[in-house]
Design a protein around this motif. Structure first.
Motif, PDB file in Angstrom:
ATOM      1  N   ALA A 223      -0.188  -8.189  -6.298  1.00  0.00           N
ATOM      2  CA  ALA A 223      -1.278  -7.403  -6.898  1.00  0.00           C
ATOM      3  C   ALA A 223      -2.640  -7.903  -6.440  1.00  0.00           C
ATOM      4  O   ALA A 223      -3.539  -7.123  -6.122  1.00  0.00           O
ATOM      5  N   ASN A 224      -2.793  -9.214  -6.379  1.00  0.00           N
ATOM      6  CA  ASN A 224      -4.088  -9.777  -5.973  1.00  0.00           C
ATOM      7  C   ASN A 224      -4.361  -9.599  -4.486  1.00  0.00           C
ATOM      8  O   ASN A 224      -5.520  -9.658  -4.053  1.00  0.00           O
ATOM      9  N   SER A 225      -3.320  -9.381  -3.677  1.00  0.00           N
ATOM     10  CA  SER A 225      -3.545  -9.156  -2.253  1.00  0.00           C
ATOM     11  C   SER A 225      -4.384  -7.907  -2.018  1.00  0.00           C
ATOM     12  O   SER A 225      -5.062  -7.781  -0.996  1.00  0.00           O
ATOM     13  N   LEU A 226      -4.350  -6.969  -2.978  1.00  0.00           N
ATOM     14  CA  LEU A 226      -5.128  -5.737  -2.833  1.00  0.00           C
ATOM     15  C   LEU A 226      -6.622  -6.021  -2.876  1.00  0.00           C
ATOM     16  O   LEU A 226      -7.427  -5.223  -2.382  1.00  0.00           O
ATOM     17  N   GLN A 227      -7.023  -7.145  -3.473  1.00  0.00           N
ATOM     18  CA  GLN A 227      -8.434  -7.521  -3.504  1.00  0.00           C
ATOM     19  C   GLN A 227      -8.941  -7.944  -2.128  1.00  0.00           C
ATOM     20  O   GLN A 227     -10.140  -8.053  -1.919  1.00  0.00           O
ATOM     21  N   LEU A 228      -8.033  -8.205  -1.191  1.00  0.00           N
ATOM     22  CA  LEU A 228      -8.444  -8.686   0.123  1.00  0.00           C
ATOM     23  C   LEU A 228      -8.843  -7.563   1.070  1.00  0.00           C
ATOM     24  O   LEU A 228      -9.225  -7.828   2.208  1.00  0.00           O
ATOM     25  N   ASP A 229      -8.752  -6.301   0.644  1.00  0.00           N
ATOM     26  CA  ASP A 229      -9.240  -5.204   1.488  1.00  0.00           C
ATOM     27  C   ASP A 229     -10.685  -5.450   1.898  1.00  0.00           C
ATOM     28  O   ASP A 229     -11.070  -5.286   3.055  1.00  0.00           O
ATOM     29  N   GLU A 230     -11.495  -5.827   0.899  1.00  0.00           N
ATOM     30  CA  GLU A 230     -12.909  -6.055   1.178  1.00  0.00           C
ATOM     31  C   GLU A 230     -13.090  -7.258   2.105  1.00  0.00           C
ATOM     32  O   GLU A 230     -13.954  -7.252   2.987  1.00  0.00           O
ATOM     33  N   THR A 231     -12.263  -8.272   1.929  1.00  0.00           N
ATOM     34  CA  THR A 231     -12.330  -9.462   2.781  1.00  0.00           C
ATOM     35  C   THR A 231     -12.042  -9.105   4.241  1.00  0.00           C
ATOM     36  O   THR A 231     -12.789  -9.496   5.150  1.00  0.00           O
ATOM     37  N   ILE A 232     -10.965  -8.351   4.478  1.00  0.00           N
ATOM     38  CA  ILE A 232     -10.617  -7.938   5.836  1.00  0.00           C
ATOM     39  C   ILE A 232     -11.716  -7.040   6.407  1.00  0.00           C
ATOM     40  O   ILE A 232     -12.064  -7.137   7.588  1.00  0.00           O
ATOM     41  N   GLY A 233     -12.276  -6.179   5.578  1.00  0.00           N
ATOM     42  CA  GLY A 233     -13.372  -5.319   6.023  1.00  0.00           C
ATOM     43  C   GLY A 233     -14.587  -6.120   6.456  1.00  0.00           C
ATOM     44  O   GLY A 233     -15.249  -5.788   7.451  1.00  0.00           O
ATOM     45  N   ILE A 234     -14.892  -7.193   5.722  1.00  0.00           N
ATOM     46  CA  ILE A 234     -16.029  -8.047   6.078  1.00  0.00           C
ATOM     47  C   ILE A 234     -15.772  -8.743   7.411  1.00  0.00           C
ATOM     48  O   ILE A 234     -16.660  -8.830   8.264  1.00  0.00           O
ATOM     49  N   THR A 260      -2.803  -5.926 -13.383  1.00  0.00           N
ATOM     50  CA  THR A 260      -1.674  -5.378 -12.636  1.00  0.00           C
ATOM     51  C   THR A 260      -1.312  -3.969 -13.099  1.00  0.00           C
ATOM     52  O   THR A 260      -0.549  -3.275 -12.423  1.00  0.00           O
ATOM     53  N   LEU A 261      -1.840  -3.524 -14.229  1.00  0.00           N
ATOM     54  CA  LEU A 261      -1.542  -2.178 -14.720  1.00  0.00           C
ATOM     55  C   LEU A 261      -2.025  -1.108 -13.751  1.00  0.00           C
ATOM     56  O   LEU A 261      -1.473  -0.006 -13.703  1.00  0.00           O
ATOM     57  N   ARG A 262      -3.059  -1.416 -12.953  1.00  0.00           N
ATOM     58  CA  ARG A 262      -3.599  -0.430 -12.013  1.00  0.00           C
ATOM     59  C   ARG A 262      -3.145  -0.715 -10.585  1.00  0.00           C
ATOM     60  O   ARG A 262      -3.708  -0.184  -9.632  1.00  0.00           O
ATOM     61  N   ALA A 263      -2.124  -1.532 -10.434  1.00  0.00           N
ATOM     62  CA  ALA A 263      -1.682  -1.930  -9.096  1.00  0.00           C
ATOM     63  C   ALA A 263      -1.234  -0.730  -8.268  1.00  0.00           C
ATOM     64  O   ALA A 263      -1.480  -0.670  -7.057  1.00  0.00           O
ATOM     65  N   GLY A 264      -0.554   0.240  -8.887  1.00  0.00           N
ATOM     66  CA  GLY A 264      -0.082   1.402  -8.154  1.00  0.00           C
ATOM     67  C   GLY A 264      -1.224   2.205  -7.552  1.00  0.00           C
ATOM     68  O   GLY A 264      -1.201   2.555  -6.360  1.00  0.00           O
ATOM     69  N   TYR A 265      -2.239   2.491  -8.353  1.00  0.00           N
ATOM     70  CA  TYR A 265      -3.392   3.258  -7.871  1.00  0.00           C
ATOM     71  C   TYR A 265      -4.135   2.487  -6.787  1.00  0.00           C
ATOM     72  O   TYR A 265      -4.530   3.036  -5.763  1.00  0.00           O
ATOM     73  N   ARG A 266      -4.298   1.181  -6.990  1.00  0.00           N
ATOM     74  CA  ARG A 266      -5.034   0.373  -6.018  1.00  0.00           C
ATOM     75  C   ARG A 266      -4.258   0.235  -4.718  1.00  0.00           C
ATOM     76  O   ARG A 266      -4.847   0.102  -3.639  1.00  0.00           O
ATOM     77  N   LEU A 267      -2.939   0.284  -4.803  1.00  0.00           N
ATOM     78  CA  LEU A 267      -2.128   0.205  -3.592  1.00  0.00           C
ATOM     79  C   LEU A 267      -2.351   1.437  -2.704  1.00  0.00           C
ATOM     80  O   LEU A 267      -2.373   1.341  -1.479  1.00  0.00           O
TER      81      LEU A 267
END
Length: 298
Positions: A223-234, A260-267
């Motif tokens: 779930a926390n790996s989804l936060q790295l989108d911004e990191t990869i973008g930077i 983690t409740l919003r993990a599906g949408y964030r994925l």
């Protein structure tokens, strides 16, 4: 698979304009037409419109229930290989061709994005590409390995940057050689009578199963790996010297993990941002080679 989606077959009616046709024709985002067509065909299908509103609250309720149940299970309780076999079985039998195509593409695009950053960074860093050619390839625990790859890449890259005392910056010449259109064909995806489930509904259904059959640590990491989108973008923006391309990455700050409740949408957002980053890089590759950007494929 040659049948046009309804929003294209119906055409434009000024008295009843289709929002899907508007999104398909809009060129403000850098997606090839074949990807946008598949994405919007999946997004406009009946299961997303009528099934997803019921599935999403049920799935989130199960996430809460499973979290309670897992407090009584051994901490290392995990059945990752069985999980991936169930996921592959479900994808092949119930998920739409467009959704399966986008899922398989995602592994290839993610591998290429990391390879691009590795090749152009000021330090030496290796990658471990995951490039499944068919759904059965996912049985080799590829979803978990995908998350591990991402975190390991960020750790190794930044450890090397710290050890060398350098920062990410644009190289004299950007290397785009690793970028290509994945050799995955939409027409090769399963197309049975039950292959109707859209991408978001499938993700919402699979997320509680993912949580149940992995350790808490593995699920939270995923779930926390989804936060790295911004990191990869930077990283990509620094290498390109073009921070404006971060406008397509909008998942909140990477230092603030979300529930983690919003993990599906964030994925789903994660998949779309990966497609857009790859499209931008492909356009730049074409420009560097002196040609026109890749022509949209209808």
């Amino acid at each position: 698979m040659n049948q046009e989606p309804e929003f294209l077959a119906k055409g434009h009616d000024p008295a009843d304009p289709s929002p899907w046709l508007a999104l398909y024709l809009d060129r403000s985002t850098p997606l090839p037409d074949k990807v946008k067509k598949a994405w919007l065909t999946d997004s406009s299908c009946a299961s997303r419109q009528y099934l997803l509103p019921f599935l999403r609250p049920l799935a989130r309720a199960f996430i809460i229930l499973i979290q309670v149940v897992k407090t009584f299970l051994p901490r290392r309780w995990s059945h990752s290989r069985l999980l991936h076999r169930i996921l592959a079985w479900g994808l092949k039998r119930f998920v739409s061709p467009e959704a399966n195509w986008l899922i398989l593409r995602h592994f290839h695009l993610g591998a290429q994005a990391l390879a691009f950053i590795a090749a152009n960074s000021p330090v030496q860093i290796t990658t471990t590409p995951l490039e499944p050619m068919e759904i059965d390839d996912l049985k080799d625990e590829l979803f978990v390995k995908h998350d591990l790859n991402l975190f390991n890449f960020v750790i190794r890259l930044n450890q090397a940057l710290r050890d060398a005392g350098v920062e990410m910056h644009a190289p004299p010449t950007v290397d785009f050689s690793m970028l290509r259109d994945p050799p995955i064909r939409l027409e090769d995806m399963p197309q049975g009578k039950l292959n109707f489930l859209d991408l978001q509904s499938a993700i919402e259904l699979f997320t509680p199963l993912y949580q149940l059959m992995l350790t808490d640590n593995d699920f939270w990491r995923a779930a926390n790996s989804l936060q790295l989108d911004e990191t990869i973008g930077i990283y990509a923006a620094k290498l390109l010297g073009a921070p404006q391309h971060l406008i397509l990455v909008n998942n909140s700050h990477p230092l603030v993990p979300m529930s983690t409740l919003r993990a599906g949408y964030r994925l789903v957002l994660h998949g779309l941002s990966t497609e857009m980053l790859h499209s931008l890089l492909m356009e730049m590759k074409a420009a560097q080679q002196g040609g026109e950007p890749p022509a949209p494929i209808a």
